[in-house]
Design an enzyme around this catalytic site. Structure first.
Site, PDB file in Angstrom:
ATOM      1  N   HIS A  51      -0.862 100.379  41.909  1.00 34.36           N
ATOM      2  CA  HIS A  51      -0.078 100.494  40.676  1.00 34.36           C
ATOM      3  C   HIS A  51      -0.257  99.283  39.771  1.00 34.36           C
ATOM      4  O   HIS A  51       0.551  99.067  38.873  1.00 34.36           O
ATOM      5  CB  HIS A  51       1.402 100.673  41.015  1.00 34.36           C
ATOM      6  CG  HIS A  51       1.716 101.947  41.729  1.00 34.36           C
ATOM      7  ND1 HIS A  51       1.578 103.185  41.148  1.00 34.36           N
ATOM      8  CD2 HIS A  51       2.152 102.177  42.999  1.00 34.36           C
ATOM      9  CE1 HIS A  51       1.932 104.127  42.010  1.00 34.36           C
ATOM     10  NE2 HIS A  51       2.263 103.542  43.147  1.00 34.36           N
TER      11      HIS A  51
ATOM     12  N   ARG B 224      -3.553  96.165  49.038  1.00 32.07           N
ATOM     13  CA  ARG B 224      -3.397  97.615  49.030  1.00 32.07           C
ATOM     14  C   ARG B 224      -4.388  98.246  48.070  1.00 32.07           C
ATOM     15  O   ARG B 224      -4.337  98.009  46.867  1.00 32.07           O
ATOM     16  CB  ARG B 224      -1.974  98.011  48.626  1.00 32.07           C
ATOM     17  CG  ARG B 224      -1.768  99.521  48.643  1.00 32.07           C
ATOM     18  CD  ARG B 224      -0.313  99.921  48.496  1.00 32.07           C
ATOM     19  NE  ARG B 224       0.222  99.690  47.167  1.00 32.07           N
ATOM     20  CZ  ARG B 224       1.415 100.124  46.753  1.00 32.07           C
ATOM     21  NH1 ARG B 224       2.198 100.790  47.601  1.00 32.07           N
ATOM     22  NH2 ARG B 224       1.845  99.865  45.536  1.00 32.07           N
TER      23      ARG B 224
ATOM     24  N   ASP C 190     -15.759  93.993  52.572  1.00 32.04           N
ATOM     25  CA  ASP C 190     -16.897  93.138  52.278  1.00 32.04           C
ATOM     26  C   ASP C 190     -16.508  91.948  51.400  1.00 32.04           C
ATOM     27  O   ASP C 190     -17.109  90.868  51.495  1.00 32.04           O
ATOM     28  CB  ASP C 190     -18.014  93.941  51.604  1.00 32.04           C
ATOM     29  CG  ASP C 190     -18.794  94.811  52.584  1.00 32.04           C
ATOM     30  OD1 ASP C 190     -18.571  94.688  53.799  1.00 32.04           O
ATOM     31  OD2 ASP C 190     -19.617  95.626  52.122  1.00 32.04           O
TER      32      ASP C 190
ATOM     33  N   GLN D 196       0.908 103.246  55.121  1.00 31.80           N
ATOM     34  CA  GLN D 196       2.152 103.402  54.372  1.00 31.80           C
ATOM     35  C   GLN D 196       2.754 104.783  54.592  1.00 31.80           C
ATOM     36  O   GLN D 196       2.109 105.807  54.370  1.00 31.80           O
ATOM     37  CB  GLN D 196       1.906 103.147  52.892  1.00 31.80           C
ATOM     38  CG  GLN D 196       3.185 102.909  52.121  1.00 31.80           C
ATOM     39  CD  GLN D 196       2.964 102.115  50.845  1.00 31.80           C
ATOM     40  OE1 GLN D 196       1.868 101.668  50.559  1.00 31.80           O
ATOM     41  NE2 GLN D 196       4.031 101.925  50.080  1.00 31.80           N
TER      42      GLN D 196
ATOM     43  N   GLU E  52       5.332 107.256  53.234  1.00 32.06           N
ATOM     44  CA  GLU E  52       6.047 107.413  51.973  1.00 32.06           C
ATOM     45  C   GLU E  52       6.194 108.878  51.546  1.00 32.06           C
ATOM     46  O   GLU E  52       6.188 109.192  50.362  1.00 32.06           O
ATOM     47  CB  GLU E  52       5.369 106.591  50.871  1.00 32.06           C
ATOM     48  CG  GLU E  52       3.863 106.707  50.808  1.00 32.06           C
ATOM     49  CD  GLU E  52       3.240 105.706  49.847  1.00 32.06           C
ATOM     50  OE1 GLU E  52       3.955 105.179  48.974  1.00 32.06           O
ATOM     51  OE2 GLU E  52       2.021 105.460  49.956  1.00 32.06           O
TER      52      GLU E  52
ATOM     53  N   ASP F  72       8.349 106.355  46.714  1.00 28.84           N
ATOM     54  CA  ASP F  72       7.668 107.646  46.842  1.00 28.84           C
ATOM     55  C   ASP F  72       8.368 108.532  47.859  1.00 28.84           C
ATOM     56  O   ASP F  72       8.361 109.754  47.724  1.00 28.84           O
ATOM     57  CB  ASP F  72       6.201 107.440  47.224  1.00 28.84           C
ATOM     58  CG  ASP F  72       5.337 107.078  46.026  1.00 28.84           C
ATOM     59  OD1 ASP F  72       5.324 107.863  45.056  1.00 28.84           O
ATOM     60  OD2 ASP F  72       4.699 106.022  46.047  1.00 28.84           O
TER      61      ASP F  72
END
Length: 255
Positions: A28, A53, A67, A130, A132, A158
């Protein structure tokens, strides 16, 4: 706390604040590969754990994050065992997973300066998934049992939307679902975390068994702090905000 600004400078300020851990968010927040790399470099050397995240549970993105040198992943929107298994597979080299091999080109291996990186990479990575959605809450015990899932993190925003109470993270049913997931994680012997900006809610979840918790965000602190300054020093009768195209304080998008 959350680090959502995309700013390496802000990330470094937060890293030196004495917090236990930071979450650099790309779901977000305006973070791409380059800004995530810059923030990893900015916080390196500070005594703080950093989770990152990605915007989606995607093997290509996860490969790129790893990486870059991301070691602690928070994978969003994991609703099922299959989703959890996919997240784990994205972090493992074949035959245990699907991560592409590019260590000679990657900061994670310090461009092949880390001895035996390919053989030891898995031991340097943690995966938090997560929870949610109602589907994920119902499947939380099975998700926790997936080999390679190190922890869960419950997202009340969420989750509330999934339960039909959008914007009501403090709803009794939402809080009960969070506590259910915390208890399941404790039974499984795996850490569980949660997001809670209200101190009372945060302390309640800690008492219920949360092992790690997000209690603020850089952008929220800046927004509320700057609003407090304006409230204290800008007269309510002033002519509005320069560049906002408003008078009397009404904000409209300038795009």
């Amino acid at each position: 706390m959350w680090v959502c600004s995309g700013s390496p400078l802000v990330a470094e300020i937060c890293a030196g604040a004495g917090l236990d851990w930071l979450l650099v968010d790309a779901e977000h927040s305006p973070n791409g590969l380059e800004s995530i790399l810059a923030q990893l470099q900015a916080v390196h050397g500070y005594p703080v754990q950093v989770l990152v995240r990605p915007p989606v549970n995607d093997a290509v993105l996860i490969k790129q994050y790893l990486d870059l040198g991301v070691q602690n992943l928070l994978v969003p929107m994991v609703h099922s065992v299959a989703d959890a298994e996919a997240a784990v597979a994205a972090t493992r080299y074949p035959p245990g997973g699907v991560r592409g091999v590019g260590s000679a080109l990657a900061r994670a291996a310090r461009w092949n300066r880390v001895p035996d990186y390919l053989a030891t990479a898995t031991s340097t990575i943690s995966i938090t998934v997560q929870i949610e959605s109602t589907e994920a809450v119902e499947a939380v015990e099975d998700i926790l049992a997936v080999d390679g899932v190190d922890a869960i993190f419950v997202g009340p925003s969420d989750l509330a939307a999934s339960m039909g109470v959008l914007g009501q993270q403090e709803h009794t049913q939402v809080r009960a679902a969070v506590v259910h997931c915390l208890a399941a994680a404790n039974r499984a012997g795996k850490p569980a975390g949660v997001n809670a900006f209200s101190p009372a809610t945060a302390n309640g979840y800690l008492d219920a068994g949360a092992r790690f918790i997000l209690v603020g965000a850089d952008v929220a602190l800046l927004a509320r702090g700057s609003e407090a300054l304006a409230a204290a020093f800008v007269p309510a009768s002033s002519g509005g905000i320069p560049g906002s195209g408003t008078s009397g304080g009404e904000l409209r998008p300038s795009y």
